[in-house]
Each structure stands twice: as C-alpha cells, then as structure tokens.
Design a protein around this motif. Structure first.
Motif, PDB file in Angstrom:
ATOM      1  N   GLY A 305       0.787  -1.228   0.000  1.00 24.23           N
ATOM      2  CA  GLY A 305       0.000   0.000   0.000  1.00 24.23           C
ATOM      3  C   GLY A 305       0.813   1.268   0.000  1.00 24.23           C
ATOM      4  O   GLY A 305       0.269   2.357  -0.242  1.00 24.23           O
ATOM      5  N   PHE A 306       2.116   1.151   0.254  1.00 25.99           N
ATOM      6  CA  PHE A 306       2.911   2.363   0.443  1.00 25.99           C
ATOM      7  C   PHE A 306       3.144   3.184  -0.821  1.00 25.99           C
ATOM      8  O   PHE A 306       3.347   4.405  -0.731  1.00 25.99           O
ATOM      9  CB  PHE A 306       4.262   2.033   1.084  1.00 25.99           C
ATOM     10  N   PRO A 307       3.131   2.602  -2.014  1.00 24.63           N
ATOM     11  CA  PRO A 307       3.378   3.435  -3.201  1.00 24.63           C
ATOM     12  C   PRO A 307       2.491   4.671  -3.303  1.00 24.63           C
ATOM     13  O   PRO A 307       2.924   5.696  -3.837  1.00 24.63           O
ATOM     14  CB  PRO A 307       3.131   2.461  -4.358  1.00 24.63           C
ATOM     15  N   ARG A 308       1.264   4.632  -2.792  1.00 23.60           N
ATOM     16  CA  ARG A 308       0.403   5.819  -2.850  1.00 23.60           C
ATOM     17  C   ARG A 308       0.993   6.955  -2.030  1.00 23.60           C
ATOM     18  O   ARG A 308       0.841   8.129  -2.386  1.00 23.60           O
ATOM     19  CB  ARG A 308      -1.010   5.490  -2.371  1.00 23.60           C
ATOM     20  N   LEU A 309       1.685   6.622  -0.935  1.00 25.48           N
ATOM     21  CA  LEU A 309       2.369   7.646  -0.147  1.00 25.48           C
ATOM     22  C   LEU A 309       3.704   8.020  -0.763  1.00 25.48           C
ATOM     23  O   LEU A 309       4.128   9.180  -0.725  1.00 25.48           O
ATOM     24  CB  LEU A 309       2.578   7.150   1.283  1.00 25.48           C
ATOM     25  N   ASP A 310       4.359   7.031  -1.332  1.00 27.27           N
ATOM     26  CA  ASP A 310       5.637   7.292  -1.999  1.00 27.27           C
ATOM     27  C   ASP A 310       5.480   8.350  -3.089  1.00 27.27           C
ATOM     28  O   ASP A 310       6.353   9.211  -3.285  1.00 27.27           O
ATOM     29  CB  ASP A 310       6.172   5.986  -2.590  1.00 27.27           C
ATOM     30  N   ALA A 311       4.359   8.311  -3.772  1.00 25.16           N
ATOM     31  CA  ALA A 311       4.098   9.294  -4.824  1.00 25.16           C
ATOM     32  C   ALA A 311       3.941  10.703  -4.273  1.00 25.16           C
ATOM     33  O   ALA A 311       4.078  11.689  -5.012  1.00 25.16           O
ATOM     34  CB  ALA A 311       2.843   8.896  -5.606  1.00 25.16           C
ATOM     35  N   LEU A 312       3.661  10.800  -2.964  1.00 26.16           N
ATOM     36  CA  LEU A 312       3.493  12.105  -2.327  1.00 26.16           C
ATOM     37  C   LEU A 312       4.754  12.555  -1.592  1.00 26.16           C
ATOM     38  O   LEU A 312       4.734  13.560  -0.879  1.00 26.16           O
ATOM     39  CB  LEU A 312       2.325  12.042  -1.332  1.00 26.16           C
ATOM     40  N   GLY A 313       5.833  11.815  -1.769  1.00 23.12           N
ATOM     41  CA  GLY A 313       7.100  12.207  -1.173  1.00 23.12           C
ATOM     42  C   GLY A 313       7.478  11.475   0.099  1.00 23.12           C
ATOM     43  O   GLY A 313       8.539  11.729   0.673  1.00 23.12           O
ATOM     44  N   TRP A 314       6.616  10.585   0.575  1.00 22.98           N
ATOM     45  CA  TRP A 314       6.956   9.780   1.740  1.00 22.98           C
ATOM     46  C   TRP A 314       7.946   8.684   1.336  1.00 22.98           C
ATOM     47  O   TRP A 314       8.005   8.277   0.168  1.00 22.98           O
ATOM     48  CB  TRP A 314       5.713   9.114   2.321  1.00 22.98           C
ATOM     49  N   ARG A 315       8.701   8.166   2.311  1.00 30.69           N
ATOM     50  CA  ARG A 315       9.610   7.053   2.054  1.00 30.69           C
ATOM     51  C   ARG A 315       9.466   6.006   3.155  1.00 30.69           C
ATOM     52  O   ARG A 315       9.403   6.349   4.332  1.00 30.69           O
ATOM     53  CB  ARG A 315      11.066   7.528   1.993  1.00 30.69           C
ATOM     54  N   LEU A 316       9.405   4.758   2.727  1.00 30.84           N
ATOM     55  CA  LEU A 316       9.371   3.649   3.672  1.00 30.84           C
ATOM     56  C   LEU A 316      10.815   3.235   3.945  1.00 30.84           C
ATOM     57  O   LEU A 316      11.476   2.639   3.098  1.00 30.84           O
ATOM     58  CB  LEU A 316       8.569   2.477   3.096  1.00 30.84           C
ATOM     59  N   LEU A 317      11.309   3.547   5.132  1.00 33.42           N
ATOM     60  CA  LEU A 317      12.709   3.304   5.466  1.00 33.42           C
ATOM     61  C   LEU A 317      12.941   1.896   5.990  1.00 33.42           C
ATOM     62  O   LEU A 317      14.004   1.312   5.765  1.00 33.42           O
ATOM     63  CB  LEU A 317      13.175   4.321   6.516  1.00 33.42           C
ATOM     64  N   GLY A 318      11.960   1.366   6.696  1.00 34.45           N
ATOM     65  CA  GLY A 318      12.092   0.027   7.248  1.00 34.45           C
ATOM     66  C   GLY A 318      10.735  -0.517   7.631  1.00 34.45           C
ATOM     67  O   GLY A 318       9.835   0.242   7.991  1.00 34.45           O
ATOM     68  N   VAL A 319      10.586  -1.830   7.543  1.00 32.61           N
ATOM     69  CA  VAL A 319       9.335  -2.454   7.956  1.00 32.61           C
ATOM     70  C   VAL A 319       9.634  -3.880   8.392  1.00 32.61           C
ATOM     71  O   VAL A 319      10.447  -4.577   7.790  1.00 32.61           O
ATOM     72  CB  VAL A 319       8.282  -2.432   6.824  1.00 32.61           C
ATOM     73  N   GLY A 320       8.991  -4.299   9.479  1.00 32.60           N
ATOM     74  CA  GLY A 320       9.168  -5.658   9.970  1.00 32.60           C
ATOM     75  C   GLY A 320       8.666  -5.760  11.392  1.00 32.60           C
ATOM     76  O   GLY A 320       8.510  -4.755  12.082  1.00 32.60           O
ATOM     77  N   ALA A 321       8.426  -7.004  11.820  1.00 28.56           N
ATOM     78  CA  ALA A 321       7.875  -7.251  13.150  1.00 28.56           C
ATOM     79  C   ALA A 321       6.645  -6.369  13.342  1.00 28.56           C
ATOM     80  O   ALA A 321       5.699  -6.455  12.562  1.00 28.56           O
ATOM     81  CB  ALA A 321       8.921  -7.018  14.230  1.00 28.56           C
TER      82      ALA A 321
END
Length: 391
Positions: A305-321
């Motif tokens: 789901g994160f690409p919709r935020l990525d397009a707005l300039g957000w970045r997913l730096l890490g995900v887990g647990a």
C-alpha cells in the motif's frame, strides 16, 4: 547541584504522546488510530487465560515468592527452545526469567557498567534502552545507521574506547522494523569478542521474523556466553504484556550478578505470568505460527500500500515485526507533525525525534508506525489519512 537519576533522562515517550490526546475529540466516523505503542491489544487466547485462572485458584505456591531467577521449569523449557531454534548448547542455568524484557536489559547493564562507562546504541535507538543508560550514569554512544537502517560494524569499531562495555542491538528492530542479517549479527559478535566487550542482542520480536530458521548462528559457538547476552520477551508472543515476563540468556557467572539486581528490584518475577509463558511454549506452537502469519500479512499490506504515499514524497525506510519506519516529506519537524496528526488526522504515532539524539537531524524527518494493532483494512485507512496531511 547534581541531578537525580530520573532527572537525567526524558519523559517516557509513549506516555508523553498519550498526553497529546487531552482535549481532542474523535468523531464516530473517524475514530482514533493509535499506532504509538508496540503491543498486542487483545488478551491471551481463552485456553491460556483458563490456565492462568486455574493456577491462581489451585496453586498456593503461585501466590508466594518464587525463585529469584524464575521457575525452574520455565528456565529449562526456554533453554531447550533456544537451543532448538539457534543450534548449539544452552542450559537452564544460563537462563533467567525477568519482569519483562526491559528489566532484563536493566539487569544486564547493572552487571556490566559503572558510572561513566559507555554502551554503543545504533540510531534510531529503542528509547527505553537510552533512558535506562541515562539513569544508570552510562553514556549512550550513538552509532548512526546507514540508509538501510543497518548498523556498520566498521563504524562501530571507531567508537569503541577503554570505557566501552557493550554494543546493544535490537533485531527485528524497534523502532525501525528492519531485520539484521545473520552475517551482520555475527560480525558484531566478532567485533565485541575482539574488544572484550558484551554484545547485548534484544530479540523481543524474534517470533515475528519474516525468515524461517535461526536468525543468527551465535549460539553455535561453544563459547557464545563469553560475549553474547541474549534478551527475549514472552509478552508479544503470548499477549502477556500486562504480566511482564521476559528473559536473559547469558553466562552462569553473569547470572550470579543478575540475581543480585533482580532480588533487589522485584525479588522474583510474577508467578502466574511465568506459568502462562511455560504453558504457551508447551501448547501454543501452532497458534503462535498463526499470530506470526497475521503480522506478516500486515507487513505485506504496508509494503503493497505504500506506493500511494511514496508518490506524495513519503519514504518507507524500514518495515518488519510490529513496525514501519517512515520519512515524511514536510518541512515541519516530526515532533510537531506528530502532534498535528492527532488533531487533524486522528492518528497517534511517535516522532523520530524520540529515537535519536537531540542534535540528530534525521529524527525530525521520521515517524514510527506500530502497526500490530491494525489489520490490513485498518492499514489502508491509515494510509488514506496520511495522504491527506498538509503541513
């Protein structure tokens, strides 16, 4: 005038964030989304609660002081489970049960450090580790992580001084969610051994690791206990957060020192929670596998789901647990943005400034999202609200 021990550190971040809710109302069609704390929100499964009730009703010894280092049966079972997961040899007399994993860390630091000693913490760090070091008069030496939020052993080596007593790692990581590769953990183990310091490895979220098999090979070393201090928590695995059951696995010699700390602080870990953890390990393997799969499903929902935020300039730096660690696209510091999000979006999360030194600019751009209490549709709603932020 000298400061009291507690005055040397900051207010508990989760409690500080909860104060932001004061005076804010949330309409029925947009309830609060609380992603500030990494804890299951549901009680233990019914069968486990029944066991706890039976223990309370039928075991008189469960209401008395127990062994300082924990129930022998629980120590033995955890030793065998640890050996089965990681390989190598672990014995019951290398295991202590503690009142939560935070107490395990506190006890270990008390055995390792004196006033003015140093412990290396990768940043973003787990704030309770930093708080305890502050209150112990121990210097937290920040090890800035790379872009992938993984620490570099070579950079860590440059921070070691004659006062360094330990390197403390958390994997899967709190707050960043990243899982440290086995080779990286082994490299830190080798670094610590060469310098005669401890490697404290907090694996509170081990049961929700995305990979199968052992997360690292450290216990295969026959002399692992001369360097490794392994921390674990039953709280997340069996939803026992309110019962405070953690563990430390280390050398027999260090446990003799740990026992002094535990006897002074709590005398013994709570008995009913220990019986619950023991029964859980003996009977809830399949149930825990389902819990892990659900967390992995939620992690996948974050990633897809994160690409919709990525397009707005957000970045997913890490995900887990239980965690997603993100960078926001706004000029405003995350310390201010997080409070605005409560009022405007009905989202309670923690700013990156709570996980970094005060002078670290990275924290101002980062937020921690603890998604364990959101299912996949709830994560979709969270992303909808994040996409609406204007700052």
């Amino acid at each position: 005038m000298s400061l009291s021990r507690t005055a040397t550190t900051f207010a508990p971040p989760v409690m500080e964030a909860r104060r932001w809710l004061s005076g804010v109302s949330f309409p029925a069609d947009r309830p609060l989304i609380n992603v500030s704390q990494a804890a299951p929100v549901e009680p233990p499964p019914a069968a486990l609660r029944q066991v706890m009730a039976d223990v309370a009703l039928t075991r008189d010894d469960a209401h008395l002081y127990g062994p300082v280092l924990g129930l022998p049966e629980l120590r033995d079972t955890l030793a065998h489970r640890t050996a089965a997961i990681y390989g190598g040899a672990v014995s019951a007399d290398q295991v202590a049960i503690t009142s939560g994993c935070n107490q395990a860390f506190a006890a270990v630091i008390a055995t390792l450090c004196g006033e003015g000693d140093e412990v290396i913490l990768p940043t973003p760090w787990y704030f309770n580790h930093k708080m305890w070091l502050d209150m112990s008069g121990v210097v937290s030496v920040a090890l800035r992580t790379e872009e992938d939020l993984l620490p570099d052993p070579e950079r860590a080596a440059t921070l070691i001084t004659p006062r360094t007593k330990a390197i403390a790692l958390v994997s899967p990581n709190n707050p960043a969610g990243v899982e440290y590769p086995a080779g990286l953990i082994a490299a830190f183990f080798d670094l610590a051994r060469r310098h005669g310091i401890a490697l404290i490895l907090d694996e509170t979220y081990r049961d929700f690791h995305s990979a199968t098999g052992a997360p690292h090979p450290l216990f295969e070393d026959p002399d692992w206990s001369d360097t490794l201090v392994h921390l674990y928590s039953f709280s997340k695995a069996y939803r026992l957060t309110g019962h405070r059951v953690g563990a430390v696995v280390t050398s027999r010699e260090r446990l003799a020192e740990v026992e002094k700390f535990l006897d002074t602080v709590a005398i013994c870990p709570a008995q009913i929670g220990q019986h619950a953890a023991l029964w859980g390990m003996q009977n809830l393997t399949q149930w825990l596998a389902g819990e892990r799969q659900e967390i992995l499903t939620r992690r996948a929902a974050i990633e897809t789901g994160f690409p919709r935020l990525d397009a707005l300039g957000w970045r997913l730096l890490g995900v887990g647990a239980y965690f997603a660690y993100v960078a926001h696209p706004f000029e405003k510091s995350s310390a201010d943005l997080a409070q605005q999000m409560v009022r405007d979006q009905g989202i309670l999360c923690l700013p990156g400034t709570m996980f970094c030194p005060e002078n670290d600019p990275e924290g101002a751009n980062q937020l921690r999202i603890a998604f364990a209490n959101l299912d996949a549709p709830g994560i979709g709603v969270l992303f909808e609200r994040l996409a609406q932020i204007r700052a």
